[in-house]
Design a protein around this motif. Structure first.
Motif, PDB file in Angstrom:
ATOM      1  N   LEU A  90       0.635  -1.302   0.000  1.00  0.00           N
ATOM      2  CA  LEU A  90       0.044   0.084   0.022  1.00  0.00           C
ATOM      3  C   LEU A  90       0.910   1.282  -0.017  1.00  0.00           C
ATOM      4  CD1 LEU A  90      -3.150  -0.916   2.314  1.00  0.00           C
ATOM      5  CD2 LEU A  90      -2.890  -0.677  -0.078  1.00  0.00           C
ATOM      6  N   ILE A  91       1.936   1.110   0.525  1.00  0.00           N
ATOM      7  CA  ILE A  91       2.824   2.458   0.510  1.00  0.00           C
ATOM      8  C   ILE A  91       3.315   2.744  -0.785  1.00  0.00           C
ATOM      9  CG2 ILE A  91       5.067   3.426   1.194  1.00  0.00           C
ATOM     10  CD1 ILE A  91       4.646   1.978   4.044  1.00  0.00           C
ATOM     11  N   PRO A  92       3.729   1.718  -1.618  1.00  0.00           N
ATOM     12  CA  PRO A  92       4.127   2.206  -3.092  1.00  0.00           C
ATOM     13  C   PRO A  92       2.906   2.324  -3.667  1.00  0.00           C
ATOM     14  CG  PRO A  92       5.268   0.244  -2.367  1.00  0.00           C
ATOM     15  CD  PRO A  92       4.296   0.420  -1.085  1.00  0.00           C
ATOM     16  N   ALA A  93       1.632   1.966  -3.291  1.00  0.00           N
ATOM     17  CA  ALA A  93       0.510   2.370  -4.153  1.00  0.00           C
ATOM     18  C   ALA A  93       0.148   3.683  -3.966  1.00  0.00           C
ATOM     19  CB  ALA A  93      -0.885   1.418  -3.874  1.00  0.00           C
ATOM     20  N   ALA A  94       0.430   4.261  -2.656  1.00  0.00           N
ATOM     21  CA  ALA A  94       0.161   5.589  -2.350  1.00  0.00           C
ATOM     22  C   ALA A  94       1.108   6.504  -2.816  1.00  0.00           C
ATOM     23  CB  ALA A  94       0.257   5.672  -0.827  1.00  0.00           C
ATOM     24  N   VAL A  95       2.269   5.967  -3.152  1.00  0.00           N
ATOM     25  CA  VAL A  95       3.372   6.778  -3.870  1.00  0.00           C
ATOM     26  C   VAL A  95       2.970   7.072  -5.328  1.00  0.00           C
ATOM     27  CG1 VAL A  95       5.763   6.952  -4.561  1.00  0.00           C
ATOM     28  CG2 VAL A  95       5.108   6.264  -2.451  1.00  0.00           C
ATOM     29  N   VAL A  96       2.453   5.907  -5.847  1.00  0.00           N
ATOM     30  CA  VAL A  96       2.069   6.095  -7.378  1.00  0.00           C
ATOM     31  C   VAL A  96       0.979   6.792  -7.598  1.00  0.00           C
ATOM     32  CG1 VAL A  96       1.139   4.558  -9.169  1.00  0.00           C
ATOM     33  CG2 VAL A  96       2.892   3.702  -8.030  1.00  0.00           C
ATOM     34  N   MET A  97      -0.244   7.007  -6.570  1.00  0.00           N
ATOM     35  CA  MET A  97      -1.337   7.468  -6.597  1.00  0.00           C
ATOM     36  C   MET A  97      -1.018   9.250  -6.600  1.00  0.00           C
ATOM     37  SD  MET A  97      -3.781   5.520  -4.414  1.00  0.00           S
ATOM     38  CE  MET A  97      -5.149   6.872  -3.783  1.00  0.00           C
ATOM     39  N   ALA A  98       0.096   9.479  -5.575  1.00  0.00           N
ATOM     40  CA  ALA A  98       0.652  10.670  -5.638  1.00  0.00           C
ATOM     41  C   ALA A  98       1.173  11.202  -6.824  1.00  0.00           C
ATOM     42  CB  ALA A  98       1.504  10.949  -4.438  1.00  0.00           C
ATOM     43  N   ALA A  99       1.814  10.519  -7.372  1.00  0.00           N
ATOM     44  CA  ALA A  99       2.766  10.699  -8.600  1.00  0.00           C
ATOM     45  C   ALA A  99       1.729  11.025  -9.846  1.00  0.00           C
ATOM     46  CB  ALA A  99       3.546   9.737  -9.305  1.00  0.00           C
ATOM     47  N   THR A 100       0.873  10.154 -10.059  1.00  0.00           N
ATOM     48  CA  THR A 100      -0.017  10.295 -11.021  1.00  0.00           C
ATOM     49  C   THR A 100      -1.119  11.481 -10.871  1.00  0.00           C
ATOM     50  OG1 THR A 100      -1.656   8.796 -10.085  1.00  0.00           O
ATOM     51  CG2 THR A 100      -0.092   7.895 -11.798  1.00  0.00           C
ATOM     52  N   GLY A 206      -2.517   5.858 -17.070  1.00  0.00           N
ATOM     53  CA  GLY A 206      -3.585   4.941 -16.899  1.00  0.00           C
ATOM     54  C   GLY A 206      -3.213   3.544 -16.290  1.00  0.00           C
ATOM     55  N   ALA A 207      -2.203   2.979 -16.883  1.00  0.00           N
ATOM     56  CA  ALA A 207      -1.815   1.568 -16.354  1.00  0.00           C
ATOM     57  C   ALA A 207      -1.314   1.814 -14.939  1.00  0.00           C
ATOM     58  CB  ALA A 207      -0.562   1.186 -17.397  1.00  0.00           C
ATOM     59  N   LEU A 208      -0.773   2.730 -14.336  1.00  0.00           N
ATOM     60  CA  LEU A 208      -0.324   2.830 -13.277  1.00  0.00           C
ATOM     61  C   LEU A 208      -1.631   3.252 -12.204  1.00  0.00           C
ATOM     62  CD1 LEU A 208       2.899   5.208 -13.307  1.00  0.00           C
ATOM     63  CD2 LEU A 208       2.768   2.732 -12.680  1.00  0.00           C
ATOM     64  N   ASP A 209      -2.703   3.873 -12.762  1.00  0.00           N
ATOM     65  CA  ASP A 209      -3.895   3.928 -12.034  1.00  0.00           C
ATOM     66  C   ASP A 209      -4.510   2.595 -11.869  1.00  0.00           C
ATOM     67  OD1 ASP A 209      -3.485   6.696 -11.452  1.00  0.00           O
ATOM     68  OD2 ASP A 209      -4.697   7.219 -13.426  1.00  0.00           O
ATOM     69  N   LEU A 210      -4.617   1.939 -12.695  1.00  0.00           N
ATOM     70  CA  LEU A 210      -5.351   0.418 -12.784  1.00  0.00           C
ATOM     71  C   LEU A 210      -4.477  -0.247 -11.701  1.00  0.00           C
ATOM     72  CD1 LEU A 210      -7.332  -1.535 -13.857  1.00  0.00           C
ATOM     73  CD2 LEU A 210      -5.444  -2.141 -15.669  1.00  0.00           C
ATOM     74  N   CYS A 211      -3.229  -0.336 -11.671  1.00  0.00           N
ATOM     75  CA  CYS A 211      -2.487  -1.104 -10.772  1.00  0.00           C
ATOM     76  C   CYS A 211      -2.559  -0.675  -9.391  1.00  0.00           C
ATOM     77  CB  CYS A 211      -0.919  -1.280 -11.188  1.00  0.00           C
ATOM     78  SG  CYS A 211      -0.508  -1.989 -12.661  1.00  0.00           S
ATOM     79  N   ALA A 212      -2.564   0.710  -9.086  1.00  0.00           N
ATOM     80  CA  ALA A 212      -2.755   1.109  -7.649  1.00  0.00           C
ATOM     81  C   ALA A 212      -4.231   0.934  -7.215  1.00  0.00           C
ATOM     82  CB  ALA A 212      -2.549   2.827  -7.595  1.00  0.00           C
ATOM     83  N   GLY A 213      -5.254   0.948  -8.024  1.00  0.00           N
ATOM     84  CA  GLY A 213      -6.500   1.020  -7.837  1.00  0.00           C
ATOM     85  C   GLY A 213      -6.774  -0.489  -7.493  1.00  0.00           C
ATOM     86  N   LEU A 214      -6.127  -1.493  -8.197  1.00  0.00           N
ATOM     87  CA  LEU A 214      -6.311  -2.881  -7.818  1.00  0.00           C
ATOM     88  C   LEU A 214      -5.799  -3.156  -6.498  1.00  0.00           C
ATOM     89  CD1 LEU A 214      -5.820  -4.698 -11.231  1.00  0.00           C
ATOM     90  CD2 LEU A 214      -7.814  -4.343 -10.007  1.00  0.00           C
ATOM     91  N   VAL A 215      -4.581  -2.786  -6.127  1.00  0.00           N
ATOM     92  CA  VAL A 215      -3.786  -3.089  -5.024  1.00  0.00           C
ATOM     93  C   VAL A 215      -4.718  -2.611  -3.654  1.00  0.00           C
ATOM     94  CG1 VAL A 215      -1.703  -2.345  -3.507  1.00  0.00           C
ATOM     95  CG2 VAL A 215      -1.369  -3.214  -5.925  1.00  0.00           C
ATOM     96  N   VAL A 216      -5.376  -1.527  -3.750  1.00  0.00           N
ATOM     97  CA  VAL A 216      -5.974  -0.807  -2.629  1.00  0.00           C
ATOM     98  C   VAL A 216      -7.282  -1.448  -2.679  1.00  0.00           C
ATOM     99  CG1 VAL A 216      -7.098   1.216  -1.841  1.00  0.00           C
ATOM    100  CG2 VAL A 216      -5.092   1.525  -2.859  1.00  0.00           C
ATOM    101  N   LEU A 217      -7.866  -1.947  -3.660  1.00  0.00           N
ATOM    102  CA  LEU A 217      -9.072  -2.778  -3.871  1.00  0.00           C
ATOM    103  C   LEU A 217      -8.919  -3.962  -3.023  1.00  0.00           C
ATOM    104  CD1 LEU A 217     -12.054  -3.250  -4.484  1.00  0.00           C
ATOM    105  CD2 LEU A 217     -11.123  -4.274  -6.556  1.00  0.00           C
ATOM    106  N   THR A 218      -7.660  -4.596  -3.448  1.00  0.00           N
ATOM    107  CA  THR A 218      -7.398  -6.134  -2.743  1.00  0.00           C
ATOM    108  C   THR A 218      -7.017  -5.913  -1.110  1.00  0.00           C
ATOM    109  OG1 THR A 218      -6.316  -6.805  -4.786  1.00  0.00           O
ATOM    110  CG2 THR A 218      -5.903  -7.905  -2.792  1.00  0.00           C
ATOM    111  N   ALA A 219      -6.413  -4.928  -0.875  1.00  0.00           N
ATOM    112  CA  ALA A 219      -6.260  -4.533   0.607  1.00  0.00           C
ATOM    113  C   ALA A 219      -7.386  -4.225   1.367  1.00  0.00           C
ATOM    114  CB  ALA A 219      -4.974  -3.566   0.700  1.00  0.00           C
ATOM    115  N   GLY A 220      -8.349  -3.622   0.553  1.00  0.00           N
ATOM    116  CA  GLY A 220      -9.636  -3.278   1.444  1.00  0.00           C
ATOM    117  C   GLY A 220     -10.291  -4.687   1.641  1.00  0.00           C
ATOM    118  N   ALA A 221     -10.368  -5.561   0.504  1.00  0.00           N
ATOM    119  CA  ALA A 221     -11.143  -6.738   0.624  1.00  0.00           C
ATOM    120  C   ALA A 221     -10.700  -7.754   1.891  1.00  0.00           C
ATOM    121  CB  ALA A 221     -11.007  -7.764  -0.478  1.00  0.00           C
TER     122      ALA A 221
END
Length: 250
Positions: A90-100, A206-221
């Motif tokens: 999730l920390i890398p996902a947050a970094v990706v979200m901040a970058a995009t 767009g590809a990075l957004d998809l990856c970050a979103g899937l990571v957050v979705l999985t962690a939430g589940a």
């Protein structure tokens, strides 16, 4: 998906229309270049009503069902069995979200670097507002996500604040960034020779957004499953203790 689609649409539509009125920039919805003005008013006005109604109803429902959890401070969150593993992703996902998100903000501010080829459509006040909205929501989501996985940063902050930020931000990244890119990629794969997928930085974002979103979705589940399991475990323990107490008393 509903939050990720409706909130950026509402904020981008209202912000772009307001910016057009204040600056005098042409608004394609009012000029009739996109659709007849009355059609835009009915359709997008309906989206605004739908967004306020659905999101407001969901907020009330969440407060009634999970009010105790939402009002709890971050420092009181119980440690779950997969929190350490989630933090790694999730920390890398947050970094990706901040970058995009920062990239979208720059595009909304008028930066042309990486947006498209020279001579491409310069965009409108609505497209700029959409970039601003998506970028700021992504930055907000990244901040909320970091607070959730690193609660020691603000242990007294209520859970509802970073959770709402992470929910809305990751939903916007996934629904407005990742899913359109995936849809275009699938359409392009089914129709060889098409130009549906954006190349260069827009495609990468767009590809990075998809990856970050899937990571957050999985962690939430995972988090929801762990919480439900803990609740069932506590209920079972209380039931056993009650039976033992009744047998002892008799």
């Amino acid at each position: 998906m509903a939050s990720g689609l409706l909130i950026p649409l509402m904020s981008g539509l209202v912000g772009g229309s307001a910016a057009g009125l204040l600056t005098g920039a042409p608004n394609p919805m009012a000029d009739g270049d996109f659709l007849a003005p009355w059609v835009c008013g009915v359709v997008y006005g309906g989206f605004l009503v739908e967004g306020v109604t659905l999101l407001g109803a969901f907020a009330l429902y969440a407060h009634r069902r999970w009010g105790g959890l939402l009002r709890a401070p971050l420092g009181a969150l119980p440690d779950t069995g997969t929190r350490a593993l989630q933090r790694i992703f999730l920390i890398p996902a947050a970094v990706v979200m901040a970058a995009t998100g920062a990239v979208h903000v720059l595009w909304g501010a008028g930066a042309k670097a990486g947006k498209g080829a020279a001579g491409a459509d310069p965009g409108t006040v609505l497209s700029a507002a959409a970039d601003w909205s998506q970028g700021l929501l992504a930055l907000l989501g990244a901040g909320g996500l970091l607070l959730l996985v690193l609660p020691r940063l603000r242990p007294r902050l209520r859970v509802r604040v970073p959770l709402a930020a992470a929910w809305v931000g990751s939903g916007s990244v996934f629904a407005c960034g990742g899913c359109p890119w995936l849809g275009h990629a699938v359409a392009d794969g089914l129709s060889p020779g098409g130009t549906a997928v954006s190349g260069g930085p827009p495609g990468l974002v767009g590809a990075l957004d998809l990856c970050a979103g899937l990571v957050v979705l999985t962690a939430g589940a995972f988090t929801l499953c762990e919480r439900a399991s803990a609740v069932r475990g506590n209920a079972g323990q209380r039931m056993i203790v009650g039976r033992v107490a009744r047998r002892t008393s008799t």
